[in-house]
Design a protein around this motif. Structure first.
Motif, short mmCIF file in Angstrom:
data_model
loop_
_atom_site.label_atom_id
_atom_site.label_comp_id
_atom_site.label_asym_id
_atom_site.label_seq_id
_atom_site.Cartn_x
_atom_site.Cartn_y
_atom_site.Cartn_z
N GLU A 178 0.68 -1.25 -0.05
CA GLU A 178 -0.25 -0.14 -0.01
C GLU A 178 0.91 1.37 0.04
OE1 GLU A 178 -3.70 -2.16 2.37
OE2 GLU A 178 -2.27 -0.61 3.42
N ALA A 179 1.81 1.08 0.55
CA ALA A 179 2.84 2.38 0.77
C ALA A 179 3.40 2.71 -0.48
CB ALA A 179 3.93 2.06 1.94
N LEU A 180 4.11 1.43 -1.23
CA LEU A 180 4.64 1.64 -2.61
C LEU A 180 3.60 2.26 -3.51
CD1 LEU A 180 6.44 -1.82 -2.76
CD2 LEU A 180 7.64 0.47 -2.13
N ALA A 181 2.50 1.79 -3.54
CA ALA A 181 1.50 2.17 -4.14
C ALA A 181 1.20 3.61 -4.48
CB ALA A 181 -0.09 1.58 -4.13
N CYS A 182 1.51 4.39 -2.95
CA CYS A 182 1.33 5.66 -2.78
C CYS A 182 2.56 6.58 -3.00
CB CYS A 182 0.73 5.85 -1.31
SG CYS A 182 -0.77 5.24 -1.05
N LYS A 237 6.26 3.15 -7.41
CA LYS A 237 5.15 3.04 -7.91
C LYS A 237 5.18 2.07 -9.11
CE LYS A 237 2.42 6.15 -11.11
NZ LYS A 237 2.30 7.66 -11.42
N LYS A 238 6.40 1.99 -9.62
CA LYS A 238 6.47 1.05 -10.93
C LYS A 238 6.44 -0.46 -10.22
CE LYS A 238 9.40 3.44 -13.88
NZ LYS A 238 10.94 3.95 -14.44
N GLN A 239 7.00 -0.61 -9.19
CA GLN A 239 7.09 -2.11 -8.46
C GLN A 239 5.42 -2.34 -7.98
OE1 GLN A 239 8.40 -4.68 -8.28
NE2 GLN A 239 8.46 -5.84 -6.16
N ALA A 240 4.87 -1.29 -7.62
CA ALA A 240 3.34 -1.55 -7.29
C ALA A 240 2.45 -1.96 -8.23
CB ALA A 240 2.98 -0.36 -6.53
#
Length: 270
Positions: A178-182, A237-240
């Motif tokens: 969730e953090a990575l997506a943000c 962001k790319k990883q998410a």
């Protein structure tokens, strides 16, 4: 007959697997399922080491809904929390021992010795009182906010510079995703499935469990280098995106379809 699919999570193995009274039931359920999935390669390995597994286990990662978790402009909120431009760290958990809240507090305290910073602790649980006491002993109370359980986690992550996750055990690390997506880089342990999600030196850093000095060093490397932090945010962001709901859900659907077809074929033989 209706096919049975079992999806294993961390607590299924760590808690149920260690309980002698539940162990036979858990092992039987796994082996009698028509399909079994886990949320990380590490959890698959742990399952096969814990139980006498006689079926194939398919790894299908957890997913993220980008409608709920994505970078948004919350500068007004950020200024309210950090009016003097302090760096903001966030930790989200159920405050159980396995989450190692003491490492979150210690890491933050060491970061605070070097730069102005704030820590948002989201969630509640048995270790909260201990964490509050540690803050008093370390003199960091003015810089730490215990926010309790929150629904709008995405809005809190929107103001974060780093996400701290020093867990002793994680089957996957959904909060980290969730953090990575943000677009928030993650400073985590290398426990369980976390290294499959948080790529060391790319989306954040991983350290041995309990290595607070390493976590502090890694955090400061990003917090004191705006260009590096921006690079890691983009990588996050790319990883998410790899775990987007739209990408992962078809994998589950295909797996269920395969299980159904296999079950039909077996019934036809009978």
């Amino acid at each position: 007959n209706i096919p049975i699919v079992t999806t294993l999570h961390g607590t299924d193995i760590t808690l149920v697997g260690s309980n002698k009274s539940f162990f036979p039931v858990a092992e039987f359920s796994i082996n009698e399922s028509d399909g079994v999935t886990t949320v990380s390669n590490q959890l698959k390995k742990q399952t096969e080491e814990t139980f006498d597994v006689k079926v194939d286990i398919k790894v299908i990662y957890n997913f993220i809904d980008f409608n709920r978790f994505r970078k948004t402009d919350k500068d007004h909120f950020k200024k309210a929390i950090a009016p003097d431009g302090e760096k903001i760290m966030v930790h989200v958990s159920n405050f159980r021992k396995v989450k190692r809240i003491e490492d979150v507090i210690l890491t933050f305290s060491k970061i605070l010795d070097e730069i102005p910073a704030k820590l948002l602790l989201v969630g509640d649980g048995p270790e909260r009182k201990k964490a509050e006491q540690m803050c008093r002993e370390l003199g960091t109370c003015d810089h730490v906010r215990f926010l309790g359980k929150q629904e709008a986690i995405g809005e809190l992550l929107a103001v974060a510079d780093l996400f701290l996750m020093p867990s002793e055990s994680e089957s996957f690390g959904l909060a980290a995703l969730e953090a990575l997506a943000c677009e928030v880089p993650v400073i985590s342990s290398n426990a369980g499935g976390l290294p499959e999600l948080n790529i060391n030196g790319v989306t954040g850093f991983t350290s041995d469990v309990g290595d607070v000095d390493s976590m502090t060093k890694n955090a400061l490397l990003l917090l004191q280098n705006p260009e590096k932090l921006a690079e890691f945010r983009e990588n996050a962001k790319k990883q998410a995106k790899r775990f987007d709901l739209q990408a992962v859900m078809p994998l589950y659907e295909k797996f269920y379809e395969d299980v159904i077809e296999k079950s039909k074929a077996e019934l036809a033989v009978l």
